[in-house]
Design an enzyme around this catalytic site. Structure first.
Site, mmCIF file in Angstrom:
data_model
loop_
_atom_site.group_PDB
_atom_site.id
_atom_site.type_symbol
_atom_site.label_atom_id
_atom_site.label_comp_id
_atom_site.label_asym_id
_atom_site.label_seq_id
_atom_site.Cartn_x
_atom_site.Cartn_y
_atom_site.Cartn_z
ATOM 1 N N ASP A 1 0.397 0.982 -7.132
ATOM 2 C CA ASP A 1 1.058 -0.006 -7.981
ATOM 3 C C ASP A 1 0.364 -0.011 -9.331
ATOM 4 O O ASP A 1 -0.548 0.787 -9.572
ATOM 5 C CB ASP A 1 0.989 -1.403 -7.327
ATOM 6 C CG ASP A 1 -0.440 -1.952 -7.261
ATOM 7 O OD1 ASP A 1 -1.391 -1.266 -7.705
ATOM 8 O OD2 ASP A 1 -0.609 -3.079 -6.767
ATOM 9 N N ASP B 1 -1.467 -2.815 -11.939
ATOM 10 C CA ASP B 1 -1.987 -4.186 -11.946
ATOM 11 C C ASP B 1 -2.317 -4.634 -13.372
ATOM 12 O O ASP B 1 -2.967 -3.904 -14.107
ATOM 13 C CB ASP B 1 -3.268 -4.266 -11.098
ATOM 14 C CG ASP B 1 -3.083 -3.707 -9.700
ATOM 15 O OD1 ASP B 1 -2.424 -4.357 -8.884
ATOM 16 O OD2 ASP B 1 -3.589 -2.589 -9.428
ATOM 17 N N ASP C 1 1.918 -5.707 -10.296
ATOM 18 C CA ASP C 1 1.308 -7.017 -10.063
ATOM 19 C C ASP C 1 0.917 -7.630 -11.402
ATOM 20 O O ASP C 1 0.199 -7.005 -12.176
ATOM 21 C CB ASP C 1 0.017 -6.866 -9.242
ATOM 22 C CG ASP C 1 0.238 -7.092 -7.764
ATOM 23 O OD1 ASP C 1 1.408 -7.156 -7.344
ATOM 24 O OD2 ASP C 1 -0.763 -7.194 -7.039
HETATM 25 P P1 DGT Z 1 -3.998 1.390 -5.758
HETATM 26 O O1 DGT Z 1 -3.756 1.525 -4.297
HETATM 27 O O2 DGT Z 1 -3.924 2.699 -6.449
HETATM 28 O O3 DGT Z 1 -3.140 0.368 -6.402
HETATM 29 O O4 DGT Z 1 -5.525 0.931 -5.877
HETATM 30 P P2 DGT Z 1 -6.102 -0.403 -6.481
HETATM 31 O O5 DGT Z 1 -7.564 -0.279 -6.486
HETATM 32 O O6 DGT Z 1 -5.428 -0.729 -7.767
HETATM 33 O O7 DGT Z 1 -5.766 -1.482 -5.376
HETATM 34 P P3 DGT Z 1 -4.818 -2.771 -5.440
HETATM 35 O O8 DGT Z 1 -3.727 -2.591 -6.430
HETATM 36 O O9 DGT Z 1 -4.401 -3.072 -4.030
HETATM 37 O O10 DGT Z 1 -5.764 -3.957 -5.868
HETATM 38 C C1 DGT Z 1 -6.505 -3.940 -7.075
HETATM 39 C C2 DGT Z 1 -7.628 -4.885 -6.974
HETATM 40 O O11 DGT Z 1 -7.148 -6.210 -6.993
HETATM 41 C C3 DGT Z 1 -8.370 -4.750 -5.658
HETATM 42 O O12 DGT Z 1 -9.566 -4.090 -5.844
HETATM 43 C C4 DGT Z 1 -8.708 -6.125 -5.232
HETATM 44 C C5 DGT Z 1 -7.831 -6.999 -6.068
HETATM 45 N N1 DGT Z 1 -6.871 -7.739 -5.242
HETATM 46 C C6 DGT Z 1 -5.804 -7.259 -4.586
HETATM 47 N N2 DGT Z 1 -5.151 -8.244 -3.964
HETATM 48 C C7 DGT Z 1 -5.827 -9.380 -4.239
HETATM 49 C C8 DGT Z 1 -5.658 -10.767 -3.893
HETATM 50 O O13 DGT Z 1 -4.730 -11.147 -3.188
HETATM 51 N N3 DGT Z 1 -6.571 -11.653 -4.408
HETATM 52 C C9 DGT Z 1 -7.583 -11.253 -5.215
HETATM 53 N N4 DGT Z 1 -8.437 -12.155 -5.692
HETATM 54 N N5 DGT Z 1 -7.778 -9.976 -5.543
HETATM 55 C C10 DGT Z 1 -6.919 -9.057 -5.060
HETATM 56 MG MG MG Z 2 -3.381 -1.135 -7.874
#
Ligand code: DGT
Ligand code: MG
Length: 366
Positions: free
Chosen positions: A204, A206, A290
């Site tokens: 996704d 962010d 997000d």
């Molecule tokens: P990806 O899978 O390529 O999108 O990898 P990321 O590292 O972007 O993972 P993602 O998008 O699931 O989440 C980004 C960061 O946001 C993750 O390290 C922790 C944080 N995060 C995700 N969901 C929540 C939540 O519900 N509450 C809070 N406080 N932080 C969150």
């Molecule tokens: Mg992400």
């Protein structure tokens, strides 16, 4: 004696937040195997096991070279008996039976397919599997009533399971910036998550949105979302008030502002250039985006908390709690010994409060 000297011994600190973990991974075969076991554990409601495998994988990701023998790992943290057995099997036989049989198992495959639907978590997937539903076709034929998120997830299944590229993330950034500038000049947009860590693809995109004047971020989310909707950029959206009381992160709870912290889960409609020679007639793709709005007073905590990786975040909180008697969240840092909150206007200050060396985003890929 000469041979012994050639074996490179490794040494890494215990907590992932004490380490610098770039995207360069010299042990991808091992970390992929451990990550698959972690994923299987997480999908099977075994969080503790999942974390153990994630920590073991993170230690291997931080090594400066490939592991060739078990002796090199002596004294390293977070490598439990189970993880070591998997590593040993792969080093000796090229593969681990446990990993391969998990990968091939109908149960794991079904969990992956079903939780690949946006809006479907492991519990729902497990319930459907117990009813004999293992595929999207079976789900469609089952007549189950799906909620709005799941309907969108099923409709855009292929797009949402195709990695988002950096170029696509940049294109979406332009749209989000346009939306924010249109409704609140002066507000600021920051790309967070994996792309801020330098990842080339993501599941996704962010974003964190704030306004330099405290309070001016109020009401921002609904305006941004309305603008995006009116311009036809949204295929799905759901805004949640991210009240601290509802979240599961711990006791830190700033006295005010909590009700201003908002999050919107969306699916964007992103125009795509037609691939040359492609027969496709669809000129757009769906992308999970997000959006999070934070008051400026909490921005540094929100930025640190939303940049990830998930394990890095978890380790930061564990370090804060176990080593410093502090509670860290995406909103604040509370010092249990001093019974007060620590202010911070930058990530650097938060690391300093925690007694940690600053780790830049590109080195938080634990
Ligand atoms: P990806 O899978 O390529 O999108 O990898 P990321 O590292 O972007 O993972 P993602 O998008 O699931 O989440 C980004 C960061 O946001 C993750 O390290 C922790 C944080 N995060 C995700 N969901 C929540 C939540 O519900 N509450 C809070 N406080 N932080 C969150
Ligand atoms: Mg992400």
């Amino acid at each position: 004696q000469a041979a012994a000297a050639e074996v490179q011994m490794f040494s890494v600190p215990s907590y992932a937040c004490q380490r610098r973990t770039t995207l360069e991974n010299h042990n991808a075969v091992l970390t992929d195997a451990l990550s698959l076991l972690a994923e299987n554990a997480e999908l099977s409601d075994q969080e503790g096991r999942g974390v153990a495998f994630r920590r073991a994988a993170a230690v291997l990701k931080a090594l400066p070279g490939p592991v060739t023998g078990l002796t090199q790992l002596r004294g390293l943290p977070c490598l439990g008996e189970h993880s070591l057995r998997v590593i040993k099997d792969i080093l000796e036989n090229g593969a681990s039976d446990e990993v391969e049989s998990t990968r091939q198992s109908e149960h794991f495959k079904a969990l992956k397919v079903l939780t690949g639907i946006f809006g479907v978590g492991p519990k729902t997937a497990e319930r459907w599997i117990r009813e004999g539903i293992h595929s999207l076709i079976q789900l469609r034929e089952s007549g189950h009533t799906l909620n709005r998120a799941q309907q969108a997830g099923l409709l855009h299944y292929d797009d949402l399971n195709r990695p988002v590229t950096r170029a696509e993330a940049d294109a979406i950034t332009e749209v989000v910036v346009r939306a924010v500038v249109a409704v609140a000049p002066g507000a600021e947009v920051t790309l967070t998550g994996g792309f801020r860590r330098g990842k080339l693809t993501g599941h996704d995109v962010d974003f964190l949105i704030t306004h330099p004047e405290e309070g001016r971020e109020e009401g921002l989310m609904s305006k941004v979302v309305s603008w995006l909707r009116s311009q036809g950029f949204l295929l799905y959206e759901k805004t949640t008030r991210n009240s601290y009381l509802e979240s599961t992160e711990g006791p830190a709870r700033p006295a005010s502002n909590m009700d201003r912290f908002e999050r919107c889960l969306t699916i964007f409609k992103l125009d795509e250039d037609q691939r040359p020679g492609s027969e496709e007639t669809k000129l757009w793709r769906a992308v999970r985006v997000d959006l999070v709005v934070s008051p400026i007073s909490q921005f540094a905590f929100a930025l640190l908390g939303w940049t990830g990786s998930k394990l890095f975040e978890r380790e930061l909180r564990r370090w804060a709690g176990h080593e410093k008697a502090m509670s860290l969240s995406s909103h604040a840092l509370y010092d249990n010994n001093q019974s007060r909150y620590h202010r911070a206007t930058s990530e650097e200050e938060i690391f300093a409060h925690l007694g940690l060396e600053f780790v830049p985003p590109s080195e938080r890929n634990a």
